[in-house]
Scaffold this motif. Structure first.
Motif, PDB file in Angstrom:
ATOM      1  N   LEU A  77       0.826  -1.202   0.000  1.00 19.31           N
ATOM      2  CA  LEU A  77       0.000   0.000   0.000  1.00 19.31           C
ATOM      3  C   LEU A  77       0.866   1.259   0.000  1.00 19.31           C
ATOM      4  O   LEU A  77       0.524   2.264  -0.650  1.00 19.31           O
ATOM      5  CB  LEU A  77      -0.936   0.008   1.219  1.00 19.31           C
ATOM      6  N   PRO A 113     -11.735  -7.837   3.352  1.00 22.41           N
ATOM      7  CA  PRO A 113     -11.771  -6.665   2.457  1.00 22.41           C
ATOM      8  C   PRO A 113     -10.387  -6.227   1.992  1.00 22.41           C
ATOM      9  O   PRO A 113     -10.252  -5.622   0.925  1.00 22.41           O
ATOM     10  CB  PRO A 113     -12.423  -5.569   3.318  1.00 22.41           C
ATOM     11  N   ARG A 114      -9.364  -6.559   2.787  1.00 28.83           N
ATOM     12  CA  ARG A 114      -8.015  -6.136   2.396  1.00 28.83           C
ATOM     13  C   ARG A 114      -7.576  -6.793   1.089  1.00 28.83           C
ATOM     14  O   ARG A 114      -6.729  -6.249   0.365  1.00 28.83           O
ATOM     15  CB  ARG A 114      -7.022  -6.451   3.515  1.00 28.83           C
ATOM     16  N   VAL A 158      -8.638  -4.534  -1.551  1.00 30.12           N
ATOM     17  CA  VAL A 158      -7.881  -3.280  -1.451  1.00 30.12           C
ATOM     18  C   VAL A 158      -6.516  -3.441  -2.121  1.00 30.12           C
ATOM     19  O   VAL A 158      -6.079  -2.581  -2.891  1.00 30.12           O
ATOM     20  CB  VAL A 158      -7.715  -2.856   0.025  1.00 30.12           C
ATOM     21  N   MET A 198      -5.209  -1.618  -5.502  1.00 33.09           N
ATOM     22  CA  MET A 198      -4.016  -0.785  -5.502  1.00 33.09           C
ATOM     23  C   MET A 198      -3.052  -1.210  -6.605  1.00 33.09           C
ATOM     24  O   MET A 198      -2.443  -0.368  -7.273  1.00 33.09           O
ATOM     25  CB  MET A 198      -3.323  -0.859  -4.137  1.00 33.09           C
ATOM     26  N   ILE A 242     -14.530  -2.682  -6.232  1.00 31.79           N
ATOM     27  CA  ILE A 242     -14.374  -1.880  -5.007  1.00 31.79           C
ATOM     28  C   ILE A 242     -15.686  -1.189  -4.681  1.00 31.79           C
ATOM     29  O   ILE A 242     -16.171  -1.225  -3.539  1.00 31.79           O
ATOM     30  CB  ILE A 242     -13.253  -0.829  -5.183  1.00 31.79           C
ATOM     31  N   MET A 261     -10.387   0.199   5.563  1.00 27.50           N
ATOM     32  CA  MET A 261      -9.406   0.331   4.498  1.00 27.50           C
ATOM     33  C   MET A 261     -10.103   0.356   3.142  1.00 27.50           C
ATOM     34  O   MET A 261      -9.718   1.101   2.232  1.00 27.50           O
ATOM     35  CB  MET A 261      -8.422  -0.846   4.584  1.00 27.50           C
ATOM     36  N   LEU A 262     -11.155  -0.433   3.016  1.00 25.30           N
ATOM     37  CA  LEU A 262     -11.896  -0.517   1.755  1.00 25.30           C
ATOM     38  C   LEU A 262     -12.605   0.802   1.463  1.00 25.30           C
ATOM     39  O   LEU A 262     -12.603   1.294   0.326  1.00 25.30           O
ATOM     40  CB  LEU A 262     -12.909  -1.657   1.845  1.00 25.30           C
ATOM     41  N   ARG A 268     -11.742   3.664   2.344  1.00 24.03           N
ATOM     42  CA  ARG A 268     -10.800   4.757   2.137  1.00 24.03           C
ATOM     43  C   ARG A 268     -10.074   4.690   0.796  1.00 24.03           C
ATOM     44  O   ARG A 268      -9.296   5.588   0.476  1.00 24.03           O
ATOM     45  CB  ARG A 268      -9.770   4.741   3.268  1.00 24.03           C
ATOM     46  N   VAL A 269     -10.301   3.634   0.000  1.00 24.19           N
ATOM     47  CA  VAL A 269      -9.634   3.530  -1.298  1.00 24.19           C
ATOM     48  C   VAL A 269      -9.985   4.747  -2.142  1.00 24.19           C
ATOM     49  O   VAL A 269     -11.148   5.147  -2.238  1.00 24.19           O
ATOM     50  CB  VAL A 269     -10.059   2.237  -2.027  1.00 24.19           C
ATOM     51  N   ASN A 307     -12.881   5.494  -4.646  1.00 24.49           N
ATOM     52  CA  ASN A 307     -14.248   5.712  -4.159  1.00 24.49           C
ATOM     53  C   ASN A 307     -14.636   7.184  -4.226  1.00 24.49           C
ATOM     54  O   ASN A 307     -14.943   7.807  -3.219  1.00 24.49           O
ATOM     55  CB  ASN A 307     -14.372   5.220  -2.706  1.00 24.49           C
TER      56      ASN A 307
END
Length: 901
Positions: A479, A512-513, A516, A520, A530, A548-549, A551-552, A555
């Motif tokens: 990340l 969910p990571r 993510v 990324m 996503i 974390m999902l 906050r991508v 979105n």
């Protein structure tokens, strides 16, 4: 107290704040060199406050306590919170855990700040409260940051904080935007007046010599001798003052000299500490009593109320600097024994007493460093890891602790210190996991996007970390690398893509990571997934992976469900005092609200995000919210303000290499020019965002500019120049904004009349329908096109719809343009009625919205990190702006249409 000479201006500025209590508070910094008279000015403020009946809290910080988290804050707040009923349970629990008085998770530093703000505001008497801290540069970092946080929020509270800070020192207080009074040397006339009144026996020639040696420093004028040798001219003022103070203590007995050294090294001024140290050193009670009496007789020490205080901090510094190393270590050892009841303080004195390595002490310091990290005091953590590394016995322990020292230094923003900590560290000497941590630090010090080889090494390191089963660290690495590449607008190399797939392969499908990481490393293939995954999340039960999902950065969409979920998440962050998390999410959330044209929520997001990014020292996030505010100003026709914000964001983005923000800069600039009908300038700005050789280019976000570019090109007859830009790259994610931009551009790209109308209709029924600003603008464009086709009645209907939509969204430039087109068709329009919320500032709007939802002043204060008194003051100003008189009318005033329904 004697009248201060030559300080009338400084006294007047300082007392203006004191006299404003209890109607107004705030924070004030008094800055100057040692001996310049800062303490004397503080005494004037204290006397004035006491005469007015204000409560006074006074602290003199010491250098030795800087290594103890919240040491100064405990001394300040304990008198206020001693009684069980003195404060609410929630802030008391936060402070008790922070001070180590209760068991539980260590609270975030800003949760402590909110609790401290409530204590000071609630317990200030009717005549106000003044907090005075002398030598504030010596406060521990956690206390300094808390008080900086609090002082910025005291403007409307009956609390004034005054801090004296010595020149040449770095402190969070100096970055808090507080009013600062710089205290300079006395003028020659004032210096002579001071000598005449305080040293009347000094003849004229002696006055000239002292004046020359002191440079107008008041303490120097009072302490320096008129007799000096030629060699003295080479000494600095500080050295001269130290020599003067040492002359006073010259010839005292050994026990006295030893206990004065103990007092100088102590991180407190309690006489009991010195007496206990004397016992540890083998002195008898009589020897200790006589030594304390002799110390007081020198005139540089004051005894009283169980305290042992020095005349001036320079006395302490002079005694310490003149003592041989062995004597200092012996004194520290004695203090460590005397302070066994206070393990943290004893540990530091024990460490200072050592000449060589000691693994027991190094291990204890490691525990202390971890506690400091949990308490959010990175400065103390950094200092503790450094000492632990120095005292480590074996090379492996030394390297591991030096790496933690570097991590803490990087988090504290001290890049040079982090680099020093890494000196001598080699990834080849570390195991794979430690080497992975080293890669994260190196990435923070020097972004790998500038060095492809470094990027390759980091990716390989992450692969080895993953092979060791350290999935969390591998995710951090991927990340971090991905964030740097994305911010710089680069493309993802194959080895990075493969790493993302490898990490995803070991994560459960439900984690969910997993998505993510894939988004990324391969955004083009996973952007839509996503969005779908975010909408399936349960906003009431968000764990760290789900956060974390959300906050991508893909979105950004005009999706009310996504916006509501982000608001829920932000509320949770506020409830737990997670200011850093708020600051990192708001740049994304602000743009989601912008897409929805929810200006009140968007303005609250940019205000809070910008303010917290500034307070936390996170400029990249701050530039993202500033450009969002500039974009809103452009749409609303506030062109000068928009240009100012665009320039501010551009300057910040260039400084931190945030190419994604530079893309937003050109978009906002282009829209600002479009709104004014300046199509040439709009075309230049928007074209830059799509030029792959320009710093403003970003493979994903540049696509947001396509619709506005097509509009400006069409007005200039240059549409053919931009057609090729609409070809999609299979490697680049197609975001919702790009789809809307393409739909918005379609009528401008069409060549046949039938195709133009079909493109308008399809866009308004399809992608553009959910994006209010683009819909209003496209309705105007369609209506104007119909007017040019002489289809007047259809044009009139559409232009009325466009006018009403632009009015509702406060899109003044397009609202005026619709009225102009309607006048050309013989139709007049009433003047636009501004939204009820428009006169309010962003912060006032946030207060009003929360109050309208039924939250109390105290609940609003907790969410906005303000005192409840400040919230009340905001409401007092809000009511007349909205034309109402009480809280119950807020909802109908802010949302009149909803109230009517």
């Amino acid at each position: 107290m004697q009248q201060l000479v030559g300080r009338q201006v400084e006294i007047a500025r300082m007392l203006a704040g004191v006299d404003a209590l209890p109607h107004r508070g705030g924070g004030l910094v008094i800055r100057g060199e040692a001996g310049i008279g800062k303490s004397a000015l503080l005494s004037v403020a204290i006397q004035r406050a006491m005469a007015r009946g204000s409560r006074v809290l006074h602290l003199a910080a010491t250098e030795s306590e800087a290594a103890l988290p919240y040491a100064a804050l405990q001394q300040i707040l304990r008198p206020l919170i001693r009684r069980p009923d003195s404060m609410r349970a929630r802030p008391r629990g936060v402070l008790d855990r922070a001070f180590g008085d209760a068991i539980g998770a260590t609270p975030d530093l800003f949760a402590v700040g909110i609790a401290a703000l409530e204590v000071l505001s609630d317990l200030a008497p009717g005549s106000g409260l003044i907090l005075v801290v002398d030598d504030a540069q010596w406060m521990d970092e956690s206390t300094a940051r808390v008080l900086a946080f609090v002082s910025r929020r005291l403007t409307l509270d009956p609390v004034l904080s005054i801090f004296a800070v010595r020149c040449g020192h770095v402190s969070p207080l100096l970055k808090a935007g507080l009013e600062t009074i710089d205290v300079n040397a006395l003028t020659v006339d004032d210096a002579i007046e001071l000598l005449r009144t305080r040293r009347p026996s000094l003849e004229a020639q002696g006055q000239v010599r002292v004046l020359r040696r002191s440079g107008g420093n008041p303490l120097g004028l009072l302490e320096l001798s008129a007799d000096f040798s030629e060699g003295d001219e080479e000494e600095s003022l500080g050295e001269r003052l130290c020599s003067a103070f040492l002359a006073r203590v010259h010839g005292v007995s050994d026990p006295t000299a030893t206990l004065m050294l103990v007092g100088a090294l102590n991180d407190d001024d309690a006489v009991l500490d010195i007496q206990g140290s004397g016992v540890a050193l083998g002195f008898t009670p009589d020897e200790i009593r006589m030594a304390l009496g002799e110390a007081e007789g020198t005139g540089v020490v004051q005894l009283g109320a169980g305290r042992f205080t020095f005349l001036h901090p320079l006395v302490r510094a002079a005694i310490i600097s003149s003592a041989p190393g062995e004597q200092r270590r012996r004194a520290h050892s004695a203090l460590a024994q005397a302070l066994e009841h206070d393990p943290d303080r004893a540990l530091w004195h024990r460490a200072a007493s050592l000449l060589g390595a000691d693994e027991d002490v190094a291990s204890a310091l490691e525990d202390a460093a971890l506690r400091a990290t949990r308490q959010g005091d990175v400065a103390v953590s950094m200092r503790t890891w450094r000492t632990a590394a120095r005292l480590s016995v074996d090379a492996a322990g030394r390297q591991r602790r030096a790496l933690r020292w570097a991590e803490a230094a990087l988090e504290a923003g001290q890049r040079d210190t982090a680099s020093d900590a890494l000196a001598g560290l080699d990834a080849d000497d570390l195991d794979d996991v430690e080497a992975g941590r080293l890669s994260l630090v190196e990435l923070g010090l020097e972004p790998c996007t500038a060095h492809p080889r470094a990027l390759g090494r980091t990716v390989n390191q992450a692969r080895r970390v993953l092979a060791r089963g350290e999935t969390d660290l591998a995710i951090e690495l991927v990340l971090a690398v991905g964030e740097e590449i994305s911010a710089a607008g680069g493309s993802f190399p194959e080895e990075f893509v493969l790493l993302g797939r490898s990490i995803a392969a070991v994560l459960p499908a439900s984690d969910p990571r997993r998505l993510v990481v894939l988004a990324m490393s391969e955004p083009a293939q996973h952007a839509d997934l996503i969005a779908e995954a975010v909408l399936r999340l349960d906003a009431s039960a968000m764990d760290a992976a789900a956060e974390m999902l959300v906050r991508v950065r893909l979105n950004v969409d005009a999706d009310p469900v996504l916006a509501a979920m982000q608001r829920r998440l932000l509320d949770s962050y506020r409830a737990h005092g997670r200011l850093r998390s708020i600051a990192s999410l708001q740049p994304i959330h602000a743009w989601v609200e912008i897409c929805l044209a929810n200006w009140p929520e968007a303005l609250q997001a940019v205000e809070e995000g910008t303010r917290l990014a500034d307070e936390l020292g996170l400029p990249r996030w701050g530039t993202g919210t500033v450009i969002g505010e500039g974009f809103i100003a452009a749409l609303r026709g506030e062109h000068d303000r928009a240009e100012m914000l665009i320039h501010e964001s551009e300057k910040g983005a260039l400084a931190v290499g945030a190419h994604n923000v530079l893309t937003g800069v050109q978009l906002a600039r282009g829209v600002n020019h479009l709104a004014q009908g300046r199509y040439d300038e709009a075309f230049v700005a928007l074209r830059r965002a799509l030029d792959q050789h320009d710093p403003s280019y970003h493979p994903v976000q540049s696509g947001w500019s396509l619709g506005d570019l097509a509009e400006s090109a069409a007005h200039l007859g240059r549409i053919d120049e931009v057609r090729s830009l609409f070809q999609r790259d299979a490697r680049v994610a197609v975001t919702p904004w790009r789809r809307v931009a393409e739909a918005y551009a379609a009528p401008f790209l069409a060549t046949e009349t039938a195709e133009v109308e079909e493109a308008y209709v399809e866009a308004l029924r399809g992608a553009v329908a959910a994006w209010p600003t683009y819909r209003a603008r496209l309705l105007l464009g369609y209506g104007s096109w119909l007017r040019r086709q002489r289809r007047n009645q259809e044009a009139r209907d559409l232009l009325r719809t466009a006018r009403d939509a632009a009015d509702a969204l406060s899109l003044r430039p397009w609202s005026e343009r619709a009225r102009s087109d309607l006048r050309a068709l013989g139709t007049d329009s009433q003047a636009r009625i501004p939204g009820a919320w428009e006169p309010l500032s962003s912060q006032e709007l946030q207060v009003a919205e929360l109050a309208a939802r039924g939250l109390s002043n105290r609940e609003i204060g907790e969410r906005m990190f303000l005192s409840h008194r400040t919230v009340g003051s905001h409401l007092y100003r809000i009511y007349p702006k909205l034309g109402i008189t009480n809280r119950a009318q807020l909802s109908s005033a802010l949302h009149p249409r909803t109230a009517e329904e």
